[in-house]
Design an enzyme around this catalytic site. Structure first.
Site, PDB file in Angstrom:
ATOM      1  N   ARG A 140       0.728  -1.197   0.074  1.00 27.75           N
ATOM      2  CA  ARG A 140      -0.037  -0.033  -0.107  1.00 27.75           C
ATOM      3  C   ARG A 140       0.931   1.365   0.034  1.00 27.75           C
ATOM      4  NH1 ARG A 140      -5.151  -1.803   3.740  1.00 27.75           N
ATOM      5  NH2 ARG A 140      -6.370  -2.482   1.976  1.00 27.75           N
ATOM      6  N   LYS A 151     -13.032  -9.496   8.767  1.00 28.82           N
ATOM      7  CA  LYS A 151     -13.775  -8.420   8.870  1.00 28.82           C
ATOM      8  C   LYS A 151     -15.098  -8.917   8.513  1.00 28.82           C
ATOM      9  CE  LYS A 151     -10.501  -4.712   7.979  1.00 28.82           C
ATOM     10  NZ  LYS A 151      -9.968  -3.507   7.094  1.00 28.82           N
ATOM     11  N   GLY A 200      -5.763  -5.515   2.041  1.00 27.36           N
ATOM     12  CA  GLY A 200      -4.091  -5.255   2.476  1.00 27.36           C
ATOM     13  C   GLY A 200      -3.492  -6.659   3.021  1.00 27.36           C
TER      14      GLY A 200
HETATM   15  N1  LIG Z   1     -10.211 -18.772  10.541  1.00 23.88           N
HETATM   16  C1  LIG Z   1      -9.592 -17.848  10.774  1.00 23.88           C
HETATM   17  N2  LIG Z   1      -9.560 -17.189  12.155  1.00 23.88           N
HETATM   18  C2  LIG Z   1      -9.153 -16.044  12.542  1.00 23.88           C
HETATM   19  N3  LIG Z   1      -8.504 -15.100  11.876  1.00 23.88           N
HETATM   20  C3  LIG Z   1      -8.732 -15.533  10.290  1.00 23.88           C
HETATM   21  C4  LIG Z   1      -9.191 -16.821   9.860  1.00 23.88           C
HETATM   22  N4  LIG Z   1      -8.779 -16.860   8.591  1.00 23.88           N
HETATM   23  C5  LIG Z   1      -8.389 -15.704   8.061  1.00 23.88           C
HETATM   24  N5  LIG Z   1      -7.985 -14.735   9.408  1.00 23.88           N
HETATM   25  C6  LIG Z   1      -7.487 -13.462   9.490  1.00 23.88           C
HETATM   26  O1  LIG Z   1      -8.027 -12.583   8.638  1.00 23.88           O
HETATM   27  C7  LIG Z   1      -7.064 -11.341   8.355  1.00 23.88           C
HETATM   28  C8  LIG Z   1      -7.402 -10.674   7.093  1.00 23.88           C
HETATM   29  O2  LIG Z   1      -8.872 -10.313   6.845  1.00 23.88           O
HETATM   30  P1  LIG Z   1      -9.446  -9.088   6.195  1.00 23.88           P
HETATM   31  O3  LIG Z   1      -8.826  -7.712   6.860  1.00 23.88           O
HETATM   32  O4  LIG Z   1     -10.814  -9.138   6.122  1.00 23.88           O
HETATM   33  O5  LIG Z   1      -8.560  -9.178   4.758  1.00 23.88           O
HETATM   34  P2  LIG Z   1      -8.182  -8.145   3.762  1.00 23.88           P
HETATM   35  O6  LIG Z   1      -6.989  -7.188   4.635  1.00 23.88           O
HETATM   36  O7  LIG Z   1      -7.208  -8.890   2.567  1.00 23.88           O
HETATM   37  O8  LIG Z   1      -9.231  -7.271   3.449  1.00 23.88           O
HETATM   38  C9  LIG Z   1      -5.715 -12.055   8.309  1.00 23.88           C
HETATM   39  O9  LIG Z   1      -4.950 -11.258   9.610  1.00 23.88           O
HETATM   40  C10 LIG Z   1      -6.178 -13.381   8.881  1.00 23.88           C
HETATM   41  O10 LIG Z   1      -5.117 -14.065  10.096  1.00 23.88           O
HETATM   42  O1  LIG Z   2      -7.803  -2.132   5.318  1.00 23.28           O
HETATM   43  C1  LIG Z   2      -8.759  -1.592   4.684  1.00 23.28           C
HETATM   44  O2  LIG Z   2      -9.677  -2.647   3.926  1.00 23.28           O
HETATM   45  P1  LIG Z   2      -9.554  -3.955   3.634  1.00 23.28           P
HETATM   46  O3  LIG Z   2      -9.249  -4.808   4.831  1.00 23.28           O
HETATM   47  O4  LIG Z   2     -11.102  -4.360   3.060  1.00 23.28           O
HETATM   48  O5  LIG Z   2      -8.548  -4.263   2.440  1.00 23.28           O
HETATM   49  C2  LIG Z   2      -8.955  -0.328   4.478  1.00 23.28           C
HETATM   50  O6  LIG Z   2      -8.056   0.330   5.142  1.00 23.28           O
HETATM   51  C3  LIG Z   2     -10.348   0.190   5.190  1.00 23.28           C
HETATM   52  O7  LIG Z   2     -10.205  -0.071   6.580  1.00 23.28           O
HETATM   53  P2  LIG Z   2     -11.530  -0.424   7.481  1.00 23.28           P
HETATM   54  O8  LIG Z   2     -12.371  -1.661   6.905  1.00 23.28           O
HETATM   55  O9  LIG Z   2     -11.031  -0.426   8.766  1.00 23.28           O
HETATM   56  O10 LIG Z   2     -12.392   0.928   7.066  1.00 23.28           O
END
Ligand SMILES: Nc1ncnc2c1ncn2[C@@H]1O[C@H](COP(=O)(O)OP(=O)(O)O)[C@@H](O)[C@H]1O
Ligand SMILES: O=C(OP(=O)(O)O)[C@H](O)COP(=O)(O)O
Length: 400
Positions: free
Chosen positions: A38, A199, A356
Protein backbone atom coordinates in the site's frame (compact mmCIF):
# COMPACT_ATOMS: atom_id res chain seq x y z
CA UNK A 1 -15.97 5.66 -14.76
CA UNK A 2 -16.89 8.90 -12.91
CA UNK A 3 -15.30 12.07 -14.25
CA UNK A 4 -12.89 13.63 -11.80
CA UNK A 5 -9.83 15.82 -11.85
CA UNK A 6 -6.44 14.17 -11.53
CA UNK A 7 -2.91 15.33 -10.77
CA UNK A 8 -2.66 16.33 -14.44
CA UNK A 9 -5.04 19.17 -13.57
CA UNK A 10 -2.86 20.32 -10.67
CA UNK A 11 -0.41 22.94 -11.84
CA UNK A 12 1.26 25.82 -9.99
CA UNK A 13 1.12 24.13 -6.62
CA UNK A 14 4.52 25.18 -5.29
CA UNK A 15 4.03 26.24 -1.68
CA UNK A 16 0.43 24.98 -1.56
CA UNK A 17 -0.59 22.77 1.36
CA UNK A 18 -1.91 19.57 -0.21
CA UNK A 19 -3.81 17.19 2.08
CA UNK A 20 -3.28 13.72 0.62
CA UNK A 21 -5.50 10.90 1.92
CA UNK A 22 -3.52 7.67 1.66
CA UNK A 23 -4.20 4.17 3.03
CA UNK A 24 -1.46 3.22 5.49
CA UNK A 25 -3.56 0.48 7.08
CA UNK A 26 -0.79 -2.03 6.42
CA UNK A 27 -0.13 -5.47 7.91
CA UNK A 28 2.19 -5.33 10.92
CA UNK A 29 3.92 -8.32 12.53
CA UNK A 30 5.88 -7.94 15.78
CA UNK A 31 5.67 -4.14 15.48
CA UNK A 32 7.14 -4.07 11.95
CA UNK A 33 5.36 -3.45 8.65
CA UNK A 34 5.24 -6.88 7.01
CA UNK A 35 3.92 -5.79 3.62
CA UNK A 36 4.64 -2.40 2.06
CA UNK A 37 2.45 -2.74 -1.05
CA UNK A 38 0.00 0.00 0.00
CA UNK A 39 2.88 2.39 0.72
CA UNK A 40 4.54 1.58 -2.62
CA UNK A 41 1.26 2.25 -4.45
CA UNK A 42 0.82 5.76 -3.00
CA UNK A 43 4.49 6.70 -3.39
CA UNK A 44 4.15 8.03 -6.98
CA UNK A 45 1.46 10.55 -5.93
CA UNK A 46 3.45 11.73 -2.92
CA UNK A 47 6.68 12.06 -4.91
CA UNK A 48 4.98 13.87 -7.80
CA UNK A 49 3.41 16.45 -5.47
CA UNK A 50 6.65 16.90 -3.56
CA UNK A 51 8.58 17.39 -6.81
CA UNK A 52 6.09 20.04 -7.88
CA UNK A 53 6.97 21.95 -4.68
CA UNK A 54 3.79 21.29 -2.71
CA UNK A 55 3.80 20.86 1.06
CA UNK A 56 2.58 17.28 1.16
CA UNK A 57 0.49 16.51 4.24
CA UNK A 58 -0.49 12.86 4.59
CA UNK A 59 -3.77 11.84 6.22
CA UNK A 60 -4.45 8.19 7.01
CA UNK A 61 -6.05 5.75 9.43
CA UNK A 62 -4.51 2.67 11.00
CA UNK A 63 -6.65 -0.03 12.57
CA UNK A 64 -10.01 0.65 14.17
CA UNK A 65 -9.31 2.70 17.32
CA UNK A 66 -12.93 3.91 17.80
CA UNK A 67 -12.24 7.63 18.18
CA UNK A 68 -9.64 7.42 20.97
CA UNK A 69 -5.81 7.35 20.81
CA UNK A 70 -4.45 3.80 21.09
CA UNK A 71 -0.66 3.46 21.36
CA UNK A 72 -0.27 0.43 19.10
CA UNK A 73 -2.41 2.08 16.42
CA UNK A 74 -0.26 5.18 16.14
CA UNK A 75 0.94 6.05 12.66
CA UNK A 76 4.32 6.85 14.22
CA UNK A 77 4.88 3.06 13.94
CA UNK A 78 4.36 3.21 10.18
CA UNK A 79 6.29 6.45 9.50
CA UNK A 80 9.74 4.75 9.21
CA UNK A 81 8.40 2.36 6.54
CA UNK A 82 6.91 5.30 4.61
CA UNK A 83 10.26 7.09 4.77
CA UNK A 84 12.08 3.97 3.59
CA UNK A 85 9.78 3.38 0.61
CA UNK A 86 9.84 7.05 -0.43
CA UNK A 87 13.57 7.34 0.27
CA UNK A 88 12.76 10.85 1.46
CA UNK A 89 12.43 12.47 4.89
CA UNK A 90 8.92 12.20 6.38
CA UNK A 91 8.13 14.33 9.44
CA UNK A 92 5.45 13.19 11.90
CA UNK A 93 2.92 15.20 13.93
CA UNK A 94 1.26 13.54 16.92
CA UNK A 95 -2.23 14.86 16.06
CA UNK A 96 -4.04 15.39 12.79
CA UNK A 97 -5.80 18.61 13.95
CA UNK A 98 -5.22 21.45 16.41
CA UNK A 99 -2.00 23.23 17.40
CA UNK A 100 0.24 20.12 17.08
CA UNK A 101 -0.67 19.71 13.41
CA UNK A 102 -0.67 23.46 12.72
CA UNK A 103 2.83 23.93 14.23
CA UNK A 104 4.27 21.05 12.20
CA UNK A 105 2.73 22.42 9.01
CA UNK A 106 4.03 25.93 9.73
CA UNK A 107 7.57 24.49 9.76
CA UNK A 108 7.26 22.86 6.32
CA UNK A 109 9.31 23.98 3.34
CA UNK A 110 8.13 23.50 -0.24
CA UNK A 111 8.44 19.82 -1.22
CA UNK A 112 8.43 18.58 2.39
CA UNK A 113 6.36 15.59 3.47
CA UNK A 114 4.52 15.41 6.80
CA UNK A 115 2.52 12.48 8.15
CA UNK A 116 -0.28 13.38 10.58
CA UNK A 117 -1.43 11.01 13.35
CA UNK A 118 -4.25 8.49 12.81
CA UNK A 119 -7.44 10.33 11.81
CA UNK A 120 -9.48 7.66 13.66
CA UNK A 121 -8.11 8.91 16.98
CA UNK A 122 -10.99 11.43 16.71
CA UNK A 123 -14.66 10.41 16.80
CA UNK A 124 -15.50 12.99 14.11
CA UNK A 125 -13.54 11.05 11.48
CA UNK A 126 -15.85 8.06 11.06
CA UNK A 127 -18.94 10.15 11.83
CA UNK A 128 -17.78 12.67 9.21
CA UNK A 129 -18.89 15.56 11.42
CA UNK A 130 -18.79 19.11 10.02
CA UNK A 131 -16.73 20.24 13.05
CA UNK A 132 -13.96 17.67 12.61
CA UNK A 133 -13.91 18.07 8.83
CA UNK A 134 -13.55 21.84 9.25
CA UNK A 135 -10.61 21.27 11.65
CA UNK A 136 -8.89 19.03 9.07
CA UNK A 137 -9.67 21.51 6.30
CA UNK A 138 -7.83 24.32 8.14
CA UNK A 139 -4.58 22.49 7.34
CA UNK A 140 -4.87 22.44 3.54
CA UNK A 141 -5.54 24.33 0.31
CA UNK A 142 -6.06 21.30 -1.94
CA UNK A 143 -7.32 17.75 -1.29
CA UNK A 144 -6.00 14.70 -3.10
CA UNK A 145 -7.57 11.31 -2.42
CA UNK A 146 -5.27 8.42 -3.24
CA UNK A 147 -6.88 5.91 -0.87
CA UNK A 148 -9.04 3.82 -3.18
CA UNK A 149 -9.00 1.06 -0.56
CA UNK A 150 -10.78 3.36 1.93
CA UNK A 151 -13.12 4.96 -0.65
CA UNK A 152 -16.07 2.85 0.53
CA UNK A 153 -15.98 4.81 3.79
CA UNK A 154 -17.80 8.18 3.92
CA UNK A 155 -15.43 9.54 6.55
CA UNK A 156 -14.18 13.10 7.10
CA UNK A 157 -10.79 12.42 5.50
CA UNK A 158 -12.15 10.32 2.61
CA UNK A 159 -15.34 12.23 1.77
CA UNK A 160 -15.96 15.29 3.93
CA UNK A 161 -12.82 17.20 2.95
CA UNK A 162 -13.74 17.21 -0.74
CA UNK A 163 -16.64 19.55 0.09
CA UNK A 164 -14.22 22.11 1.56
CA UNK A 165 -11.58 22.56 -1.13
CA UNK A 166 -10.74 21.60 -4.69
CA UNK A 167 -10.38 17.81 -4.80
CA UNK A 168 -8.39 15.55 -7.10
CA UNK A 169 -7.84 11.82 -7.57
CA UNK A 170 -4.30 10.63 -6.90
CA UNK A 171 -2.43 8.34 -9.28
CA UNK A 172 -3.36 5.15 -7.43
CA UNK A 173 -7.03 6.05 -7.16
CA UNK A 174 -7.03 6.65 -10.91
CA UNK A 175 -5.04 3.50 -11.74
CA UNK A 176 -7.18 1.22 -9.52
CA UNK A 177 -10.44 2.36 -11.12
CA UNK A 178 -9.01 2.01 -14.62
CA UNK A 179 -7.58 -1.46 -13.92
CA UNK A 180 -10.77 -2.78 -12.29
CA UNK A 181 -12.90 -1.49 -15.16
CA UNK A 182 -10.55 -3.12 -17.68
CA UNK A 183 -10.32 -6.46 -15.81
CA UNK A 184 -13.83 -6.80 -14.43
CA UNK A 185 -16.02 -4.31 -16.33
CA UNK A 186 -17.42 -7.13 -18.45
CA UNK A 187 -16.11 -10.34 -16.85
CA UNK A 188 -15.98 -13.66 -18.70
CA UNK A 189 -18.19 -16.30 -17.04
CA UNK A 190 -18.17 -18.28 -14.91
CA UNK A 191 -17.15 -15.73 -12.30
CA UNK A 192 -16.04 -17.20 -8.97
CA UNK A 193 -15.55 -15.03 -5.90
CA UNK A 194 -13.55 -16.05 -2.83
CA UNK A 195 -14.28 -14.11 0.34
CA UNK A 196 -12.45 -14.91 3.56
CA UNK A 197 -10.60 -12.92 6.19
CA UNK A 198 -11.64 -11.54 9.52
CA UNK A 199 -13.73 -8.40 8.86
CA UNK A 200 -17.01 -10.29 9.04
CA UNK A 201 -19.43 -7.59 10.20
CA UNK A 202 -18.22 -4.95 7.74
CA UNK A 203 -18.17 -7.28 4.74
CA UNK A 204 -21.10 -9.66 5.24
CA UNK A 205 -23.76 -7.24 3.97
CA UNK A 206 -22.13 -6.80 0.60
CA UNK A 207 -22.34 -10.55 -0.03
CA UNK A 208 -26.09 -10.31 -0.66
CA UNK A 209 -25.43 -8.20 -3.77
CA UNK A 210 -22.28 -10.08 -4.73
CA UNK A 211 -24.13 -13.42 -5.01
CA UNK A 212 -26.31 -11.83 -7.71
CA UNK A 213 -23.21 -10.95 -9.76
CA UNK A 214 -21.13 -14.12 -9.53
CA UNK A 215 -21.69 -17.80 -10.40
CA UNK A 216 -20.09 -19.19 -7.26
CA UNK A 217 -19.07 -17.74 -3.91
CA UNK A 218 -16.39 -19.56 -1.94
CA UNK A 219 -16.52 -18.57 1.72
CA UNK A 220 -13.43 -19.20 3.84
CA UNK A 221 -11.51 -17.69 6.75
CA UNK A 222 -13.35 -16.19 9.69
CA UNK A 223 -16.30 -15.36 7.41
CA UNK A 224 -17.02 -19.08 6.89
CA UNK A 225 -17.50 -19.72 10.61
CA UNK A 226 -20.42 -17.30 10.79
CA UNK A 227 -22.13 -19.10 7.89
CA UNK A 228 -21.43 -22.53 9.40
CA UNK A 229 -22.81 -21.46 12.79
CA UNK A 230 -25.88 -20.05 11.03
CA UNK A 231 -26.52 -23.57 9.74
CA UNK A 232 -26.36 -25.02 13.24
CA UNK A 233 -22.73 -26.21 13.14
CA UNK A 234 -20.80 -25.85 16.41
CA UNK A 235 -17.69 -23.80 15.56
CA UNK A 236 -16.20 -24.02 19.06
CA UNK A 237 -13.98 -21.05 19.90
CA UNK A 238 -13.53 -19.98 16.27
CA UNK A 239 -13.77 -16.35 15.20
CA UNK A 240 -17.51 -16.08 14.58
CA UNK A 241 -20.16 -13.36 14.76
CA UNK A 242 -23.16 -15.30 16.07
CA UNK A 243 -25.44 -12.25 15.97
CA UNK A 244 -25.07 -12.22 12.17
CA UNK A 245 -26.58 -15.70 11.77
CA UNK A 246 -29.85 -14.36 10.36
CA UNK A 247 -27.97 -12.18 7.85
CA UNK A 248 -25.94 -15.21 6.80
CA UNK A 249 -29.11 -17.29 6.30
CA UNK A 250 -30.65 -14.51 4.19
CA UNK A 251 -27.53 -14.42 2.01
CA UNK A 252 -27.72 -18.18 1.51
CA UNK A 253 -31.38 -17.81 0.43
CA UNK A 254 -30.56 -14.94 -1.94
CA UNK A 255 -27.74 -17.00 -3.47
CA UNK A 256 -30.10 -19.93 -4.06
CA UNK A 257 -32.62 -17.67 -5.77
CA UNK A 258 -29.88 -16.09 -7.93
CA UNK A 259 -28.43 -19.49 -8.91
CA UNK A 260 -25.09 -18.73 -7.24
CA UNK A 261 -23.34 -21.80 -5.81
CA UNK A 262 -22.12 -21.37 -2.23
CA UNK A 263 -18.95 -23.24 -1.34
CA UNK A 264 -18.38 -23.63 2.40
CA UNK A 265 -15.55 -25.61 4.04
CA UNK A 266 -16.07 -29.35 4.49
CA UNK A 267 -13.13 -29.66 6.87
CA UNK A 268 -10.99 -27.38 8.98
CA UNK A 269 -7.58 -27.23 10.63
CA UNK A 270 -8.16 -26.56 14.32
CA UNK A 271 -5.87 -25.46 17.14
CA UNK A 272 -6.26 -24.32 20.71
CA UNK A 273 -3.78 -21.43 20.49
CA UNK A 274 -3.43 -18.62 17.94
CA UNK A 275 0.28 -18.93 17.36
CA UNK A 276 2.77 -20.23 14.80
CA UNK A 277 3.41 -23.93 15.13
CA UNK A 278 0.46 -24.50 17.52
CA UNK A 279 -0.53 -28.17 17.86
CA UNK A 280 -3.27 -28.75 15.31
CA UNK A 281 -5.47 -31.37 13.70
CA UNK A 282 -7.72 -31.62 10.67
CA UNK A 283 -11.35 -32.36 11.48
CA UNK A 284 -14.63 -32.71 9.63
CA UNK A 285 -16.41 -29.35 9.74
CA UNK A 286 -19.24 -30.98 11.72
CA UNK A 287 -16.81 -32.25 14.37
CA UNK A 288 -15.02 -29.10 15.58
CA UNK A 289 -13.99 -29.66 19.24
CA UNK A 290 -15.76 -27.15 21.48
CA UNK A 291 -12.45 -25.91 23.00
CA UNK A 292 -10.71 -25.39 19.62
CA UNK A 293 -10.81 -22.83 16.83
CA UNK A 294 -10.67 -23.29 13.08
CA UNK A 295 -7.59 -21.44 11.83
CA UNK A 296 -7.57 -22.73 8.26
CA UNK A 297 -9.81 -24.62 5.87
CA UNK A 298 -8.77 -28.26 5.49
CA UNK A 299 -7.33 -30.21 2.53
CA UNK A 300 -10.72 -31.51 1.25
CA UNK A 301 -12.01 -27.95 1.16
CA UNK A 302 -8.87 -26.78 -0.67
CA UNK A 303 -9.45 -29.46 -3.29
CA UNK A 304 -13.02 -28.22 -3.81
CA UNK A 305 -11.89 -24.57 -3.93
CA UNK A 306 -9.16 -25.36 -6.46
CA UNK A 307 -11.72 -27.23 -8.60
CA UNK A 308 -13.87 -24.07 -8.64
CA UNK A 309 -10.83 -22.00 -9.60
CA UNK A 310 -10.24 -24.44 -12.52
CA UNK A 311 -13.85 -24.00 -13.63
CA UNK A 312 -13.72 -20.21 -13.42
CA UNK A 313 -12.94 -17.83 -16.26
CA UNK A 314 -12.78 -14.91 -13.83
CA UNK A 315 -11.74 -15.00 -10.17
CA UNK A 316 -12.25 -12.20 -7.64
CA UNK A 317 -10.68 -12.75 -4.26
CA UNK A 318 -10.68 -10.85 -0.99
CA UNK A 319 -9.73 -12.27 2.37
CA UNK A 320 -7.33 -15.13 3.18
CA UNK A 321 -8.78 -18.63 3.68
CA UNK A 322 -7.02 -18.95 7.03
CA UNK A 323 -4.73 -17.21 9.51
CA UNK A 324 -1.96 -17.19 6.89
CA UNK A 325 0.45 -15.14 9.02
CA UNK A 326 1.07 -18.13 11.30
CA UNK A 327 2.37 -21.36 9.83
CA UNK A 328 0.97 -23.97 9.14
CA UNK A 329 -2.39 -22.12 8.90
CA UNK A 330 -1.26 -20.55 5.63
CA UNK A 331 -1.55 -23.85 3.72
CA UNK A 332 -5.00 -23.39 2.12
CA UNK A 333 -4.40 -19.76 1.12
CA UNK A 334 -1.00 -20.61 -0.40
CA UNK A 335 -2.39 -23.62 -2.30
CA UNK A 336 -5.36 -21.70 -3.76
CA UNK A 337 -3.14 -18.70 -4.59
CA UNK A 338 -0.63 -20.91 -6.41
CA UNK A 339 -3.39 -22.69 -8.31
CA UNK A 340 -5.01 -19.40 -9.39
CA UNK A 341 -1.59 -18.13 -10.48
CA UNK A 342 -1.00 -21.28 -12.60
CA UNK A 343 -4.40 -20.96 -14.28
CA UNK A 344 -3.70 -17.28 -14.96
CA UNK A 345 -0.26 -18.00 -16.43
CA UNK A 346 -1.85 -20.66 -18.66
CA UNK A 347 -4.22 -17.99 -20.04
CA UNK A 348 -7.29 -19.77 -18.63
CA UNK A 349 -8.21 -17.27 -15.93
CA UNK A 350 -8.50 -13.56 -15.28
CA UNK A 351 -7.61 -13.26 -11.60
CA UNK A 352 -8.19 -10.11 -9.58
CA UNK A 353 -7.40 -10.08 -5.86
CA UNK A 354 -7.36 -7.29 -3.31
CA UNK A 355 -7.15 -6.27 0.35
CA UNK A 356 -4.27 -5.31 2.64
CA UNK A 357 -3.86 -8.82 4.07
CA UNK A 358 -4.81 -10.60 0.85
CA UNK A 359 -1.98 -8.83 -1.00
CA UNK A 360 0.34 -9.76 1.83
CA UNK A 361 -0.85 -13.40 1.55
CA UNK A 362 -0.21 -13.46 -2.21
CA UNK A 363 3.26 -12.03 -1.63
CA UNK A 364 3.81 -14.70 1.03
CA UNK A 365 2.78 -17.35 -1.54
CA UNK A 366 5.17 -15.73 -4.04
CA UNK A 367 2.50 -15.29 -6.73
CA UNK A 368 1.30 -11.67 -6.55
CA UNK A 369 3.00 -10.89 -9.88
CA UNK A 370 1.20 -13.76 -11.60
CA UNK A 371 -2.30 -12.47 -10.89
CA UNK A 372 -3.96 -10.43 -13.64
CA UNK A 373 -4.43 -7.55 -11.23
CA UNK A 374 -3.78 -7.01 -7.55
CA UNK A 375 -5.75 -4.20 -5.97
CA UNK A 376 -4.76 -2.53 -2.71
CA UNK A 377 -8.45 -2.62 -1.80
CA UNK A 378 -10.52 -5.37 -0.19
CA UNK A 379 -13.91 -4.09 0.97
CA UNK A 380 -13.81 -1.17 -1.49
CA UNK A 381 -13.03 -3.51 -4.37
CA UNK A 382 -15.92 -5.83 -3.44
CA UNK A 383 -18.30 -2.88 -3.15
CA UNK A 384 -17.12 -1.64 -6.55
CA UNK A 385 -17.78 -5.18 -7.85
CA UNK A 386 -21.32 -5.02 -6.40
CA UNK A 387 -21.89 -1.94 -8.57
CA UNK A 388 -22.12 0.39 -5.56
CA UNK A 389 -21.10 4.02 -5.74
CA UNK A 390 -18.07 4.55 -3.48
CA UNK A 391 -18.48 7.79 -1.48
CA UNK A 392 -14.77 8.66 -1.67
CA UNK A 393 -14.86 8.40 -5.45
CA UNK A 394 -18.30 9.93 -6.03
CA UNK A 395 -17.43 13.09 -4.11
CA UNK A 396 -14.42 13.76 -6.36
CA UNK A 397 -16.66 14.27 -9.36
CA UNK A 398 -18.89 16.81 -7.58
CA UNK A 399 -16.06 18.71 -5.90
CA UNK A 400 -15.65 22.38 -6.80
N1 LIG B 1 -10.14 -18.81 10.48
C1 LIG B 1 -9.62 -17.64 10.85
N2 LIG B 1 -9.57 -17.30 12.16
C2 LIG B 1 -9.04 -16.12 12.55
N3 LIG B 1 -8.53 -15.21 11.71
C3 LIG B 1 -8.55 -15.50 10.39
C4 LIG B 1 -9.08 -16.72 9.90
N4 LIG B 1 -8.96 -16.71 8.55
C5 LIG B 1 -8.38 -15.55 8.22
N5 LIG B 1 -8.13 -14.81 9.30
C6 LIG B 1 -7.46 -13.49 9.38
O1 LIG B 1 -8.08 -12.57 8.52
C7 LIG B 1 -7.21 -11.46 8.38
C8 LIG B 1 -7.45 -10.75 7.09
O2 LIG B 1 -8.78 -10.35 6.98
P1 LIG B 1 -9.29 -9.04 6.21
O3 LIG B 1 -8.77 -7.82 6.91
O4 LIG B 1 -10.76 -9.17 6.08
O5 LIG B 1 -8.57 -9.17 4.79
P2 LIG B 1 -8.06 -8.02 3.78
O6 LIG B 1 -7.16 -7.09 4.57
O7 LIG B 1 -7.32 -8.73 2.71
O8 LIG B 1 -9.29 -7.33 3.30
C9 LIG B 1 -5.81 -12.04 8.50
O9 LIG B 1 -5.12 -11.34 9.49
C10 LIG B 1 -6.03 -13.51 8.90
O10 LIG B 1 -5.19 -13.94 9.95
O1 LIG C 1 -7.75 -2.23 5.12
C1 LIG C 1 -8.75 -1.74 4.60
O2 LIG C 1 -9.71 -2.47 4.01
P1 LIG C 1 -9.63 -4.04 3.61
O3 LIG C 1 -9.30 -4.85 4.84
O4 LIG C 1 -11.01 -4.33 3.10
O5 LIG C 1 -8.58 -4.18 2.55
C2 LIG C 1 -8.97 -0.26 4.52
O6 LIG C 1 -7.89 0.43 5.09
C3 LIG C 1 -10.28 0.13 5.20
O7 LIG C 1 -10.21 -0.17 6.56
P2 LIG C 1 -11.57 -0.36 7.42
O8 LIG C 1 -12.24 -1.64 6.92
O9 LIG C 1 -11.15 -0.46 8.85
O10 LIG C 1 -12.43 0.84 7.13
Amino acid sequence: MPAFKTLDDLTDIAGKRVLVRVDLNVPVTDGKVSDTTRIERVAPTIKELSKKGAKVILLAHFGRPKGEPVADQSLSLIAPAVEEVLDQKVAFAADCIGPVAADAIAKMENGDILLLENTRFHKGEEKNTPEFTAELAKNGDIFVNDAFSAAHRAHASTEGLAHHMPAFAGRTMQAELEALEKGLGNPARPVVAIVGGAKVSTKIDLLSNLVKKVDALVIGGGMANTFLAAQGIDVGKSLCEHDLAETAREILATAKEAGCAIVLPEDGVVAREFKAGAANETVDIKAIPSDAMVLDVGPKSVEAINAWISKASTLVWNGPLGAFEISPFDAATVSAAKHAAEETRAGKLVSVAGGGDTVSALNHAGVADDFSYVSTAGGAFLEWMEGKELPGVAVLSVSK
